[in-house]
Design a protein around this motif. Sequence first.
Motif, short mmCIF file in Angstrom:
data_model
loop_
_atom_site.label_atom_id
_atom_site.label_comp_id
_atom_site.label_asym_id
_atom_site.label_seq_id
_atom_site.Cartn_x
_atom_site.Cartn_y
_atom_site.Cartn_z
N TYR A 13 -4.67 6.51 -1.53
CA TYR A 13 -3.98 5.26 -1.22
C TYR A 13 -4.07 4.32 -2.41
O TYR A 13 -5.16 4.10 -2.97
CB TYR A 13 -4.60 4.62 0.02
CG TYR A 13 -4.18 5.30 1.30
CD1 TYR A 13 -4.64 6.57 1.61
CD2 TYR A 13 -3.30 4.67 2.19
CE1 TYR A 13 -4.23 7.21 2.77
CE2 TYR A 13 -2.89 5.30 3.35
CZ TYR A 13 -3.36 6.57 3.64
OH TYR A 13 -2.95 7.21 4.79
N PHE A 50 -1.23 0.97 11.72
CA PHE A 50 -1.72 0.32 10.51
C PHE A 50 -1.27 -1.15 10.50
O PHE A 50 -0.18 -1.48 10.97
CB PHE A 50 -1.17 1.00 9.26
CG PHE A 50 -1.70 2.38 8.99
CD1 PHE A 50 -2.46 3.08 9.91
CD2 PHE A 50 -1.44 2.99 7.77
CE1 PHE A 50 -2.94 4.35 9.65
CE2 PHE A 50 -1.91 4.26 7.48
CZ PHE A 50 -2.65 4.94 8.43
N THR A 74 6.05 -8.57 6.88
CA THR A 74 5.51 -7.23 6.69
C THR A 74 6.55 -6.16 7.04
O THR A 74 7.48 -6.40 7.81
CB THR A 74 4.27 -7.01 7.57
OG1 THR A 74 4.62 -7.20 8.95
CG2 THR A 74 3.16 -7.97 7.20
N ILE A 116 -1.13 -4.42 7.64
CA ILE A 116 -1.37 -4.97 6.31
C ILE A 116 -1.55 -6.47 6.44
O ILE A 116 -0.89 -7.13 7.25
CB ILE A 116 -0.22 -4.62 5.34
CG1 ILE A 116 -0.56 -5.05 3.92
CG2 ILE A 116 1.10 -5.24 5.80
CD1 ILE A 116 0.45 -4.54 2.87
N CYS A 159 -2.89 0.52 -4.15
CA CYS A 159 -2.47 -0.86 -3.98
C CYS A 159 -1.44 -1.20 -5.06
O CYS A 159 -1.58 -0.76 -6.22
CB CYS A 159 -3.71 -1.75 -4.12
SG CYS A 159 -3.40 -3.50 -4.15
N TRP A 205 0.87 -1.18 0.00
CA TRP A 205 0.00 0.00 0.00
C TRP A 205 0.90 1.23 0.00
O TRP A 205 1.81 1.35 0.82
CB TRP A 205 -0.90 0.03 1.22
CG TRP A 205 -2.04 -0.95 1.16
CD1 TRP A 205 -2.09 -2.19 1.73
CD2 TRP A 205 -3.29 -0.76 0.49
NE1 TRP A 205 -3.29 -2.78 1.45
CE2 TRP A 205 -4.05 -1.93 0.70
CE3 TRP A 205 -3.85 0.28 -0.24
CZ2 TRP A 205 -5.34 -2.08 0.19
CZ3 TRP A 205 -5.13 0.12 -0.75
CH2 TRP A 205 -5.86 -1.05 -0.53
N TYR A 233 6.62 -1.59 7.52
CA TYR A 233 5.79 -0.39 7.62
C TYR A 233 6.64 0.87 7.61
O TYR A 233 7.77 0.88 8.11
CB TYR A 233 4.98 -0.41 8.93
CG TYR A 233 4.02 -1.56 9.03
CD1 TYR A 233 4.39 -2.76 9.62
CD2 TYR A 233 2.72 -1.44 8.51
CE1 TYR A 233 3.50 -3.82 9.70
CE2 TYR A 233 1.83 -2.50 8.58
CZ TYR A 233 2.23 -3.68 9.19
OH TYR A 233 1.35 -4.73 9.26
N LEU A 244 -5.60 -3.17 4.30
CA LEU A 244 -4.85 -2.25 5.16
C LEU A 244 -5.81 -1.76 6.23
O LEU A 244 -6.73 -0.99 5.94
CB LEU A 244 -4.28 -1.08 4.37
CG LEU A 244 -3.39 -0.14 5.18
CD1 LEU A 244 -2.08 -0.85 5.57
CD2 LEU A 244 -3.08 1.13 4.40
#
Length: 114
Positions: A93, A67, A57, A69, A95, A36, A59, A80
């Motif tokens: 936002y 947040f 993941t 994901i 993808c 994202w 971030y 998200l």
Amino acid sequence: QVQLVESGGGLVQPGGSLRLSCAASGIIFSIYGLGWYRQAPGKQRELVAGITRGGSTNYADSVKGRFTISRDNAKDTVYLQMNRLKPEDTAVYYCNARYVNDFWGQGTQVTVSS
């Protein structure tokens, strides 16, 4: 034909939550890394969160702890979850799906305002 379709954006008050979804078609979803990104007016597009095909993941520092994901390979969808939203989270936002090629969705607007 590859399609990534985002949904779930909207207007929310500071401190609120939204969940974005991105449904993919035309790709072997499970082998793709997913991400994202967001782009605020006058700013460059930036990575918000990513998830590998193995489920690892990462971030952006600005969203860590707020947040999350996740991906559902059975539904060809990446999510998200955005909690404790701040006005500075306001952006479009997008993808992204990445393997050999990069594919992008059309974007969904998130506005955080009172």
